[in-house]
Scaffold this motif. Structure first.
Motif, short mmCIF file in Angstrom:
data_model
loop_
_atom_site.label_atom_id
_atom_site.label_comp_id
_atom_site.label_asym_id
_atom_site.label_seq_id
_atom_site.Cartn_x
_atom_site.Cartn_y
_atom_site.Cartn_z
N GLY A 1 -29.68 28.86 15.26
CA GLY A 1 -28.61 28.89 16.26
C GLY A 1 -29.15 28.62 17.65
N GLY A 2 -30.33 29.18 17.95
CA GLY A 2 -30.97 28.91 19.22
C GLY A 2 -31.34 27.44 19.37
N GLY B 1 -34.46 32.64 20.91
CA GLY B 1 -33.19 32.48 20.21
C GLY B 1 -33.06 33.46 19.07
N ALA B 2 -34.11 33.60 18.27
CA ALA B 2 -34.10 34.55 17.15
C ALA B 2 -34.00 35.98 17.66
N VAL B 3 -34.71 36.29 18.72
CA VAL B 3 -34.70 37.65 19.29
C VAL B 3 -33.31 37.97 19.84
N PHE B 4 -32.69 37.03 20.55
CA PHE B 4 -31.34 37.25 21.05
C PHE B 4 -30.36 37.42 19.89
N GLY B 5 -30.59 36.71 18.79
CA GLY B 5 -29.75 36.88 17.62
C GLY B 5 -29.85 38.29 17.06
N LEU B 6 -31.06 38.82 16.97
CA LEU B 6 -31.23 40.20 16.50
C LEU B 6 -30.58 41.19 17.46
N GLY C 1 -27.16 30.28 21.98
CA GLY C 1 -27.02 29.86 20.58
C GLY C 1 -27.52 30.92 19.62
N GLY C 2 -28.67 31.52 19.92
CA GLY C 2 -29.19 32.57 19.07
C GLY C 2 -28.29 33.79 19.05
N ALA C 3 -27.79 34.18 20.22
CA ALA C 3 -26.92 35.35 20.32
C ALA C 3 -25.62 35.15 19.53
#
Length: 297
Positions: free
Chosen positions: A182-183, A201-206, A250-252
């Motif tokens: 997504g990021g 991006g991955a961290v914001f997704g978490l 995108g990640g979020a």
């Protein structure tokens, strides 16, 4: 329990006299050979036979590692960072400069449309033939400098133990990868030609997934440190230069969409298959949209 033999010599050391026996098989054994057990003492053969097999020991070890995927992801990111240092043999990778490795593995819309290779002679990038969709993933493991990777790994170290035990290893990894993709989509849509890299991006997704998980359970995430941290980092994303807005947004968004299904409350559970299908579907959609966006440019 076997009956002890009449021999007074250790079965492994015939020259050593002993008055002791294995309480499991009854063979005579000296003090050097006997191992204290829960009941009595066992000879080396019985002690070995009493040990669980390799599969059981691996299962026990695995059960004692609740954050295994989190630590593996941190290890992979650090290993890539060290690998870049070794590859480039310069201080640029430490201070945040763009290196040959970043050009080869980083991401931007322009790079996917016209991939760049490093020209060792002049030190300038040169345009080559299109390709390189691996960058959607590899860019998520590259970082610009020590501070960049330190911040991302700190947040991963904090967020991983909050999500991995409740999701399980497989679903946590799927959530991480869906957020990473997504990021990457966000970078392609919003950041245009800027070369980006990092696990942000991955961290914001978490982070957004944790916030949605709280909300799904009836807890106001903004009354917790998770919601406060998310808002603060989004503020910094928009008002501090040099940060990938698309990568963070995108990640979020990807993480939040996955969490709606994956972190449903106990009184409204989702089907088990749906909690696996959601991040897979989000990841595939991100890849497809990335390809369409680049090809339409």
């Amino acid at each position: 329990m076997g009956a002890p033999t009449t021999s007074t010599a250790c079965y492994r050391h015939p020259d050593t006299a002993t008055g002791r026996h294995c309480t499991r098989c009854g063979k005579p054994a000296c003090n050097q050979c006997l191992t204290t057990a829960a009941v009595g003492s066992h000879c080396p053969d019985c002690a070995k036979a009493a040990q669980p097999d390799l599969r059981t020991r691996a299962k026990f070890w695995s059960a004692g590692q609740p954050n295994l995927i989190t630590m593996l992801l941190i290890t992979m990111n650090v290993a890539v960072f060290v690998g870049v240092l070794v590859w480039t043999r310069g201080s640029g990778a430490l201070t945040g400069s763009i290196t040959e490795a970043h050009v080869n593995l980083g991401l931007s819309k322009d790079v996917l449309a016209r991939p760049l290779l490093w020209n060792p002679g002049s030190g300038d990038p040169i345009v080559t033939e299109p390709g390189g969709w691996y960058r959607l993933v590899t860019s998520g493991f590259m970082h610009f400098g020590v501070i960049h990777i330190a911040l991302n790994m700190y947040f991963l170290y904090v967020l991983g133990p909050l999500l991995e035990p409740s999701l399980g290893r497989a679903r946590f990894l799927l959530l991480y990868m869906a957020s990473l993709l997504g990021g990457s989509l966000g970078v392609i849509v919003f950041d245009q030609g800027a070369l980006t890299a990092g696990a942000s991006g991955a961290v914001f997704g978490l982070m957004s997934a944790a916030a949605v998980g709280l909300w799904r359970r009836g807890i106001n995430p903004f009354s917790t440190s998770i919601g406060t941290t998310l808002i603060l980092n989004l503020f910094l994303t928009f008002f501090v230069g040099g940060i990938s807005i698309g990568g963070h947004l995108g990640g979020a968004i990807a993480g939040a969409v996955c969490a709606i299904v994956m972190l449903a409350p106990g009184h409204k559970p989702m089907q088990a298959w749906a909690t696996y299908a959601a991040p897979v579907a989000v990841g595939i959609i991100c890849i497809v949209l990335s390809v369409i966006t680049v090809n339409a440019a």
